[in-house]
Enzyme design. Structure first.
Site, PDB file in Angstrom:
ATOM      1  N   ASP A  71       0.882  -1.390  -0.029  1.00 58.16           N
ATOM      2  CA  ASP A  71      -0.046   0.082   0.038  1.00 58.16           C
ATOM      3  C   ASP A  71       0.695   1.330  -0.111  1.00 58.16           C
ATOM      4  O   ASP A  71       1.678   1.430   1.014  1.00 58.16           O
ATOM      5  CB  ASP A  71      -0.946   0.026   1.223  1.00 58.16           C
ATOM      6  CG  ASP A  71      -1.724   1.327   1.423  1.00 58.16           C
ATOM      7  OD1 ASP A  71      -2.049   1.764   0.283  1.00 58.16           O
ATOM      8  OD2 ASP A  71      -1.786   1.762   2.652  1.00 58.16           O
TER       9      ASP A  71
ATOM     10  N   GLY B 134       1.072   4.799   0.445  1.00 55.99           N
ATOM     11  CA  GLY B 134       0.171   5.982   0.617  1.00 55.99           C
ATOM     12  C   GLY B 134       1.005   7.230   0.637  1.00 55.99           C
ATOM     13  O   GLY B 134       2.326   7.274   0.250  1.00 55.99           O
TER      14      GLY B 134
ATOM     15  N   VAL C 220       3.161   0.718   3.145  1.00 56.81           N
ATOM     16  CA  VAL C 220       3.250  -0.343   4.009  1.00 56.81           C
ATOM     17  C   VAL C 220       2.976  -1.700   3.360  1.00 56.81           C
ATOM     18  O   VAL C 220       2.510  -1.746   2.196  1.00 56.81           O
ATOM     19  CB  VAL C 220       1.723  -0.213   4.746  1.00 56.81           C
ATOM     20  CG1 VAL C 220       1.675  -1.625   5.569  1.00 56.81           C
ATOM     21  CG2 VAL C 220       1.708   0.950   5.579  1.00 56.81           C
TER      22      VAL C 220
ATOM     23  N   GLY D 183      -9.879   6.547  -5.791  1.00 56.63           N
ATOM     24  CA  GLY D 183      -8.684   5.969  -5.199  1.00 56.63           C
ATOM     25  C   GLY D 183      -8.522   4.775  -4.846  1.00 56.63           C
ATOM     26  O   GLY D 183      -9.516   4.022  -4.209  1.00 56.63           O
TER      27      GLY D 183
ATOM     28  N   ASP E 174      -7.014   3.000  -2.663  1.00 62.09           N
ATOM     29  CA  ASP E 174      -6.812   2.798  -1.181  1.00 62.09           C
ATOM     30  C   ASP E 174      -8.378   2.673  -0.713  1.00 62.09           C
ATOM     31  O   ASP E 174      -8.760   1.653   0.062  1.00 62.09           O
ATOM     32  CB  ASP E 174      -6.391   3.856  -0.356  1.00 62.09           C
ATOM     33  CG  ASP E 174      -6.842   5.068  -0.868  1.00 62.09           C
ATOM     34  OD1 ASP E 174      -7.358   5.476  -1.758  1.00 62.09           O
ATOM     35  OD2 ASP E 174      -6.486   6.283   0.089  1.00 62.09           O
TER      36      ASP E 174
ATOM     37  N   ASP F  83     -11.024   6.282   6.589  1.00 62.34           N
ATOM     38  CA  ASP F  83      -9.623   5.892   6.432  1.00 62.34           C
ATOM     39  C   ASP F  83      -8.687   7.045   6.724  1.00 62.34           C
ATOM     40  O   ASP F  83      -8.955   8.113   6.173  1.00 62.34           O
ATOM     41  CB  ASP F  83      -9.146   5.471   5.078  1.00 62.34           C
ATOM     42  CG  ASP F  83      -8.138   4.567   4.943  1.00 62.34           C
ATOM     43  OD1 ASP F  83      -6.785   5.027   5.840  1.00 62.34           O
ATOM     44  OD2 ASP F  83      -7.626   4.088   4.258  1.00 62.34           O
TER      45      ASP F  83
ATOM     46  N   THR G  30      -2.899  10.680   5.695  1.00 62.82           N
ATOM     47  CA  THR G  30      -2.581  11.943   5.448  1.00 62.82           C
ATOM     48  C   THR G  30      -3.720  12.703   5.197  1.00 62.82           C
ATOM     49  O   THR G  30      -3.758  13.961   5.424  1.00 62.82           O
ATOM     50  CB  THR G  30      -1.659  11.971   4.247  1.00 62.82           C
ATOM     51  OG1 THR G  30      -0.288  10.993   4.368  1.00 62.82           O
ATOM     52  CG2 THR G  30      -0.920  13.325   3.919  1.00 62.82           C
TER      53      THR G  30
ATOM     54  N   THR H 222       0.574  24.682  26.967  1.00 66.52           N
ATOM     55  CA  THR H 222       0.439  24.612  25.662  1.00 66.52           C
ATOM     56  C   THR H 222       0.320  23.269  25.060  1.00 66.52           C
ATOM     57  O   THR H 222      -0.257  23.070  23.971  1.00 66.52           O
ATOM     58  CB  THR H 222       1.493  25.499  25.197  1.00 66.52           C
ATOM     59  OG1 THR H 222       1.580  26.613  25.551  1.00 66.52           O
ATOM     60  CG2 THR H 222       1.594  25.476  23.615  1.00 66.52           C
TER      61      THR H 222
END
Length: 260
Positions: free
Chosen positions: A6, A8, A13, A107, A109, A129, A132, A185
């Site tokens: 995969d 991405g 992966v 896509g 994916d 999913d 990114t 913060t």
């Protein structure tokens, strides 16, 4: 046993799957400047780390959203195993009718996710999913892919926040505090990203459900899902290997041994 890859936007992966069971996997950073030889080494390292010989691999399949790397990985697979890998596209999907405006733009994916989702859990489904980009795919009871949503991923949002502000510290995506109100913060950023994304997912699920006349199962996958889904209030099934499962199913449907 097959090799499923995969590609991405952030990670590549690689998984070794035998009789639908994921035996081993390896993740590396997506880098379009990487040479074929480097990815060959990644594949060989995956095999070696689990004492699996190259001769055990009977085929391979690639899903890619990074066209520049597709041929590089294809050549790497060909050189090692002397087999032409299957490359997933909109024609790879079986048993699912894509009724979006432009099916060819879907896509690979999301195709793999939908294939595994229907096979594993049955339609209707909403598949989230979280990589990114976060993609949301909606499949009705008739196995029709209706469409969905695409939005910035968790780490993409975090990186954008840090890179576009002067005084906020650079932090990694971590575990938020139990109280949603951050007291410094770092905790304010961590809580904002995780709880904010969880609330976003819950809100999208609710809005999608309001448009549907059926009650779908909600499935989440992707590299960032594990950090966010536990904080959602919706009933969501987390399946981190959904995409690789889909690649295995597609491979079995299209299996045709072709020598390189």
């Amino acid at each position: 046993m097959i090799l499923a890859v995969d590609i991405g936007n952030s990670t590549v992966v690689m998984g070794l799957i035998n009789n639908s069971e994921l035996i081993a996997s390896r993740k590396t950073v997506t880098d379009i400047s990487e040479l074929e030889v480097n990815y060959k080494e990644e594949i060989k390292t995956l095999l070696k780390s689990h004492s699996i010989s190259e001769s055990k691999i009977e085929g391979a399949i690639i899903s890619s959203v990074v066209p520049l790397l597709t041929d590089i990985l294809r050549e790497a697979v060909c050189d090692i195993f002397k087999l032409e890998p299957i490359t997933v596209n909109s024609e790879s999907i079986t048993g699912i009718d894509i009724i979006t405006d432009n099916p060819s733009q879907l896509g690979s994916d999301r195709i793999a996710d939908a294939t595994a989702g229907i096979n594993e859990y049955g339609a209707p489904l909403v598949i989230i999913d979280m990589g990114t980009a976060t993609t949301v795919s909606v499949i009705n009871p008739e196995n029709q892919f209706l469409g969905g949503l695409i939005l910035p991923g968790v780490r993409t949002s975090l990186n954008s926040l840090i890179n576009n502000t002067s005084q906020l510290p650079r932090i990694k995506l971590g575990t938020p505090s139990e109280r949603i109100i951050g007291t410094n913060t770092v905790s304010s950023i961590e809580n904002g990203i995780v709880y904010g994304t969880a609330a976003q997912i819950d809100g999208l699920i609710q809005r999608i459900s309001n448009e549907l006349d059926f009650d779908p199962k909600i499935i989440a996958t992707g590299g960032n899902a594990g950090a966010v889904i536990p904080y959602c209030k919706s009933k969501i099934i987390y399946d981190k290997n959904l995409l690789l499962k889909g690649l295995y199913i597609i491979y079995k449907n299209e299996k045709e041994e072709v020598k390189c």
